[in-house]
Design an enzyme around this catalytic site. Structure first.
Site, short mmCIF file in Angstrom:
data_model
loop_
_atom_site.label_atom_id
_atom_site.label_comp_id
_atom_site.label_asym_id
_atom_site.label_seq_id
_atom_site.Cartn_x
_atom_site.Cartn_y
_atom_site.Cartn_z
CD GLU A 95 -3.34 4.38 3.60
OE1 GLU A 95 -2.28 4.45 4.24
OE2 GLU A 95 -3.74 3.33 3.09
CD GLU A 138 -3.23 2.44 -1.23
OE1 GLU A 138 -2.88 1.57 -0.42
OE2 GLU A 138 -2.78 3.60 -1.23
#
Length: 844
Positions: A187, A256
């Site tokens: 991320e 995710e």
């Protein structure tokens, strides 16, 4: 192929060509990709994956978790690698117990599943310091996660260590192992955006470094829109159907898909309805999604001091399909299992081409995929969160519930609808384990720190993390306050006010050894201010401030620079002189508690001091260590400690830390009704408002010996240990909510194969835990029942013989199934209305 970044060197191009060639050519054991799918050994696959973090459970739990993941329809298990768990001190490695990464991966392989290894090594994950070791911070000249020499050197060293370890054990797919994908960084996109050029240089370096390790399998970067080729950029979120990778030849990967959300101390407990989660996955697959991973599939437990945040709870349940204890969370687990079967029935069509999109109405559309051998599969979607849709597709009519997708593997018969749950609903209970009497506690009082036992003394206030280096949650700040006998407050009784400003996370104030009060922050606002009247006497007063960290931050720009502890000012108001600033006095410091130094939580340490017994065990006493022994209860139900009567502190069993407890922190938030339909976010569906954020603490069965287990609790605030109990997690009741003519696999298989010409009625399947039986029917209604499992009620239409079939077929059985047809319940109570059956049976 076009290269968006002209600065890519010729060498990098050459390397790229070689790598792509090696992925494509060696069909024997290879992983490659195109825009449709990941190809394993020459076969394109739609892959379903789930996150199971090995340190958040125990090696004894792993085989069962992996087996349940496989039964739930998963192809892949995804995990992060936790650097600070594996390298607690520079060059000192740990790969044992629940950090035995190789063992975990080999168990996944044994089960016949693949692995996505997310090396990071920054992982976020609501894990202490985001997985980075605290000692990294003290390397000269280091700057985390940017174009910084010392950081890159350490990151490369650890990443290479893990890759070399995997290669040595032959665990990459190209070596015949299960690892088909790896992730570098995590991320980073939002952070790169803030940092600009150094961020871009760092992410490009990380990608190049990873690819250069020659694993033979593709690398991914999540939330990284500019991931350089051949690295695949991927999506994280509650929904990812809008996402497209940065190159046309890369597959759509959802690293995710959030199955719920984490719990924080002081927060309510989030959940995500199974219908919405299934809908989000079907939306992704119908848009050409190739790989989807549930974060989390099993969340588990933040044992010890591994929880990050700050303020992340010890439970990392995440409302995942497998609950914290490793039990099936129904209906979520079963509803997703049915979804995965429906997707696999369509797989040959999904991997062979792009969908054709057909508008069916304002909120409705069809995505149609053609099979190579002829025929097609279709996804029919209704995006309206408020109303049903009747749609016409290929001369057939379909009824789509709000906010749902129906899956038609043959473009004709519906095998699954995301809003129609066929799986049973299971309600759990925590049952007190019968003990011979309750726990019999002994107590040891932790003294407040004084100059005598201080580690060092200096002028001014110190930052906490730099002082403790995270060796303990606790840091004592102690100083003297001299009070003149002529102070006015000594006569008029108006206590002077002590004000302490702290960067977090919690604080207990002691004056002359007595607890004067406490203050604490929250995840959103970790900083805190204590400001209260304090009881001072003439002469020298000892003020001891116990500052407590509740997990180090794991996310945010340069979170490694965030502070904790008492940074001041510390002032005293209401003296004759007005206000006195204590910040620049002489302060004594002590890292950690006396009980920690004595290892009171361990078998050997606990016998090194005298413990008070019987009536001398004080209740509601701050800074107290409690210990007791107990024998293992019979059976193999998961165990937990009910800590509802305690305040805040830590728990150990046989020397191993269960984690931090903080049941006194009550949950704030909005816990109203929650409809599955409509866009989900982490604040939409919540429970536990006004109750403890976490009352029960998981005790792994494998940590418990048959007899003589040592249980130690350190209590900071004061609680009543006599009300602590050991509990078993069991099924209380199971329910089902089945609509008549609801799509199901059996009906689809019979109709698609031509064995039946008209649809079959769906069935209700009810099952209690192993060793339990269905003892009673609490509720049953075929008609228009209302409410949810646990609180059903009859609607305006109800078949009066609804209970009969369940009393006849289910009571006394471990499991049963009943066909949802009017004749089972004494006839149709309201012929022109769409009916459903709601039932709840008690397990005992």
């Amino acid at each position: 192929m076009e290269y968006s970044n002209s600065k890519l060197s010729v060498m990098w191009n050459a390397l790229l060509v070689v790598l792509l060639a090696s992925w494509v050519c060696s069909v024997t054991a290879s992983v490659s990709y195109d825009h449709k799918a990941i190809t394993i050994n020459g076969q394109r696959r739609i892959l379903i994956s789930g996150s199971i973090h090995y340190p958040r459970s125990t090696p004894e739990m792993w085989p069962d978790l992996i087996q349940k993941a496989k039964e739930g329809g998963l192809d892949v298990v995804e995990t992060y690698v936790f650097w600070n768990g594996h390298e607690p001190a520079p060059g000192k490695y740990y790969f044992e117990g629940n950090y035995d990464l190789v063992k975990f991966i080999k168990l996944v392989k044994q089960a016949g599943l693949y692995v996505h290894l997310r090396i990071g090594p920054y992982v976020c994950a609501e894990w202490n310091f985001g997985g980075l070791p605290v000692w990294l911070k003290y390397i000269p000249g280091i700057n985390f996660r940017t174009n910084n020499g010392p950081f890159k050197a350490q990151m490369q060293r650890f990443t290479k260590k893990i890759v070399d370890m995997m290669k040595a054990e032959r665990l990459f797919e190209t070596q015949g192992g299960p690892i088909i994908l790896s992730q570098i960084e995590n991320e980073y996109g939002p952070m790169e955006y803030e940092l600009g050029a150094p961020g871009k240089a760092y992410s490009d370096w990380a990608a190049k470094m990873a690819v250069g390790l020659g694993t033979g399998v593709p690398w991914v970067m999540c939330k990284q829109d500019d991931a350089p080729d051949p690295v695949i950029n991927t999506c994280n979120g509650f929904y990812c159907d809008y996402f497209s990778p940065n190159k046309a030849y890369k597959p759509k990967i959802w690293t995710e898909a959030w199955t719920g959300w984490y719990t924080e101390f002081g927060g309510s407990v989030p959940y995500r309805p199974a219908e919405d989660l299934a809908f989000s996955v079907a939306r992704f697959i119908q848009k050409g999604g190739a790989f989807i991973n549930y974060y989390m599939y099993h969340g588990g437990t933040n044992f010890g001091r591994t929880a990050g945040g700050p303020f992340i709870a010890t439970s990392y349940d995440y409302d995942a399909p497998l609950d914290e204890y490793g039990l099936l969370r129904q209906p979520k687990w079963g509803h997703l299992k049915d979804l995965h079967r429906a997707i696999k029935l369509c797989e040959p069509a999904l991997v062979s081409g792009d969908p054709t999109v057909i508008r069916l109405g304002n909120y409705e559309e069809a995505h149609v995929f053609n099979y190579k051998a002829g025929g097609c599969a279709a996804f029919l979607a209704n995006y309206n969160p408020r109303s049903y849709a009747k749609v016409s597709f290929r001369n057939m009519h379909y009824n789509l519930p709000p906010w749902s997708i129906s899956i038609l593997p043959d473009c004709k018969n519906t095998v699954y609808n995301t809003a129609r749950v066929g799986a049973q609903i299971s309600r759990k209970k925590m049952v007190r384990v019968p003990m011979h009497g309750a726990f019999s506690w002994q107590a040891y009082n932790e003294e407040t720190a004084s100059d005598v036992d201080s580690s060092f003394t200096m002028v001014g206030l110190l930052e906490q993390i730099n002082t403790t280096r995270d060796a303990s949650d606790y840091l004592w700040y102690t100083t003297d306050i001299k009070i003149d006998p002529n102070e006015g407050f000594l006569k008029n009784g108006k206590y002077p006010v002590l004000t302490v400003l702290s960067a977090g996370h919690a604080l207990h104030v002691f004056v002359n050894g007595q607890l004067s009060g406490n203050a604490y922050g929250s995840l959103e606002f970790p900083k805190l201010t204590f400001s209260q009247g304090v009881n001072l006497r003439a002469g020298i007063n000892k003020v001891s401030l116990l500052s407590i960290a509740v997990g180090l931050p794991n996310v945010g720009p340069h979170f490694e620079t965030w502070n904790a502890g008492i940074l001041g000012p510390v002032t005293l108001n209401g003296l004759n002189e007005g206000r006195r600033d204590l910040s620049w006095q002489k302060w004594s410091y002590k890292i950690g508690l006396q009980g920690e130094a004595l290892n009171l939580h361990s078998l050997s340490g606990s016998s090194s001091v005298e413990w008070a017994q019987g009536s001398f065990v004080a209740r509601r006493q701050p800074l107290t260590w409690y210990k007791t022994t107990f024998n293992a209860p019979a059976g193999n139900s998961p165990l937990a400690l009910d800590m509802g009567s305690m305040g805040k502190g830590q728990i150990w069993i046989n020397g191993k830390s269960i984690g931090r407890h903080w049941p006194a922190y009550k949950a704030t938030g909005n816990c109203g009704d929650c409809n599955y339909a409509g866009t989900y976010n982490e604040n939409k569906c919540r429970t536990n408002c006004g109750e403890a954020s976490q009352r029960w603490y998981h005790v792994p069965r494998s940590w418990v010996n048959p007899t003589g287990n040592l249980l130690v609790v350190f209590e900071e605030w004061g609680g009543d240990p006599n009300s602590i109990s050991l509990v078993r997690r069991e099924t209380d009741s199971v329910c089902a909510d089945i609509y008549e003519w609801q799509p199901n696999l059996m009906n689809y298989l019979m109709q698609a194969s031509g064995k039946v010409s008209k649809p079959l009625r769906p069935k209700v399947h009810l099952e209690c835990d192993a060793g339990q039986k269905i003892s009673a029917v609490k509720f049953a209604s075929f008609g228009t029942p209302e409410g949810v499992c646990g609180s059903y009620r009859e609607g305006s239409c109800h078949a009066h013989h609804s209970y009969d079939a369940f009393n006849r077929l289910c009571v006394g059985q471990n499991f049963c199934s009943v066909t949802v047809a009017p004749e089972m319940f004494g006839g149709d109570p309201c012929p022109s209305v769409m009916k459903k059956l709601s039932v709840e049976v008690i397990c005992s």
